[in-house]
Design an enzyme around this catalytic site. Structure first.
Site, PDB file in Angstrom:
ATOM      1  N   GLY A  58      -4.432 -20.115  44.945  1.00 48.53           N
ATOM      2  CA  GLY A  58      -5.788 -20.652  44.738  1.00 48.53           C
ATOM      3  C   GLY A  58      -5.720 -22.122  44.389  1.00 48.53           C
ATOM      4  O   GLY A  58      -6.468 -22.618  43.545  1.00 48.53           O
ATOM      5  N   ALA A 109      -6.206 -28.652  39.870  1.00 43.41           N
ATOM      6  CA  ALA A 109      -5.835 -29.428  38.671  1.00 43.41           C
ATOM      7  C   ALA A 109      -4.431 -29.055  38.200  1.00 43.41           C
ATOM      8  O   ALA A 109      -3.647 -29.916  37.780  1.00 43.41           O
ATOM      9  CB  ALA A 109      -6.855 -29.184  37.563  1.00 43.41           C
ATOM     10  N   TYR A 168     -15.273  -7.961  36.980  1.00 43.58           N
ATOM     11  CA  TYR A 168     -14.530  -9.206  36.702  1.00 43.58           C
ATOM     12  C   TYR A 168     -13.869  -9.098  35.326  1.00 43.58           C
ATOM     13  O   TYR A 168     -12.685  -9.408  35.154  1.00 43.58           O
ATOM     14  CB  TYR A 168     -15.492 -10.397  36.763  1.00 43.58           C
TER      15      TYR A 168
END
Ligand SMILES: NC(=O)C1=CN([C@@H]2O[C@H](COP(=O)(O)OP(=O)(O)OC[C@H]3O[C@@H](n4cnc5c(N)ncnc54)[C@H](O)[C@@H]3O)[C@@H](O)[C@H]2O)C=CC1
Ligand SMILES: CCCCCC(=O)/C=C/C=C\C/C=C\C/C=C\CCCC(=O)O
Length: 257
Positions: free
Chosen positions: A12, A20, A151
């Site tokens: 990802g 980042a 989630y």
């Protein structure tokens, strides 16, 4: 753990927190294989990174972490190019309560799959050189988010898997540290496209968006800075590091005796 000469795999990696993490690992001297299902974003990030860090320091590998075959191919390409793997960041994730099986598949099953594949190359007991694996969980891995139970379940699963793998590694001498990072709200595309992803909990969308709009959010670089600590600090193993706007905190859990 100094990062010069170290080889990292980040899933990802094409945008958001993964991007980042990738940039920070590169700034600290590591070489990085960027795995992502988004080819367009991955290829354009690779062009940017080539100019900043040099072509030889990164690889972009188009890879859906749901596919065992694609992960295997990505690991082979990484080993063929860089020769070893020292760091794995399992970061790819989605939030989609409508497509809840896909959420489990990407957020949890793929973390297990990619970790087991990495062990084949990193495990000191089978000829590897050890290293560190950091999984991107969430504060939703430490407590419930009512708008997204699945989630929440996947992120609790990631925290549990990480901690159990750390204990297994210590017991068996894999030479691999396992840590999880648990950020609060982070300014990324995942949160901006939330409303139509809540499925049967869409009645909570307005309330959720109000919370998101009112709360101060983390920047991706703040999360990456904390993740770097989990990668480089060799005393950290089996940790779940909560990261919020008001600071970071290593979580404590009940101990089984
Ligand atoms: N944004 C937030 O507030 C928070 C995010 N997280 C977690 O951080 C991680 C990264 O999320 P963000 O950067 O916010 O999201 P994002 O949506 O900006 O980036 C996710 C990246 O993962 C990639 N991806 C998705 N499914 C994939 C698959 N099957 N195979 C390979 N790549 C895939 C996407 O193409 C994208 O590049 C996720 O695990 C998320 O759950 C954790 C806490 C807070
Ligand atoms: C508190 C959980 C933050 C988890 C971030 C994440 O992975 C996904 C978030 C999806 C929706 C957010 C909805 C509600 C958030 C509620 C409270 C946030 C509080 C954040 C904080 O205090 O640091």
């Amino acid at each position: 753990m100094a990062l010069n000469g170290k080889i990292a795999v980040v899933t990802g990696a094409a945008q958001g927190i993964g991007r980042a993490i990738t940039e920070l690992l590169l700034q600290n001297g590591a070489k990085v294989a960027l795995l992502d299902a988004n080819k367009t974003n991955g290829e354009s990030l690779k062009e940017v990174l080539d100019k900043l860090f040099g072509e030889q320091t990164t690889l972009f590998l188009h890879c859906n972490v749901e596919s065992e075959e694609q992960i295997k191919a990505a690991f082979q390409k990484t080993l063929g190019t860089f020769g070893r793997i020292d760091i794995l960041c399992n970061n790819a994730g989605i939030l989609n309560e409508e497509e809840w099986e896909k959420t489990i598949s990407i957020n949890l099953a793929a973390v297990v799959r990619t970790t087991y594949m990495a062990l084949e190359h990193m495990n000191k007991m089978t000829g590897g050189q050890g290293g560190v694996i950091v999984n991107t969980a969430s504060m939703a891995g430490l407590g419930p988010l009512k708008c997204c139970p699945v989630y929440t379940a996947t992120k609790h699963g990631v925290v549990g898997f990480t901690r159990a793998m750390a204990a297994a590694s210590t017991a068996a001498g894999y030479g691999i540290r396992f840590n999880a990072i648990c950020p609060g709200l982070v300014k990324t595309e995942m949160l901006s496209s939330l409303s139509n992803k809540l499925g049967q909990f869409s009645h909570l969308a307005e309330e959720t968006n109000t919370i998101i709009a009112d709360k101060k959010m983390l920047n991706v670089t703040e999360v990456a800075d904390c993740l770097l600590e989990l990668v480089t600090d060799e005393t950290k193993n089996g940790e779940a590091l909560q990261v919020r706007c008001n600071g970071k905190k290593y979580m404590t859990f009940p101990v089984f005796t």
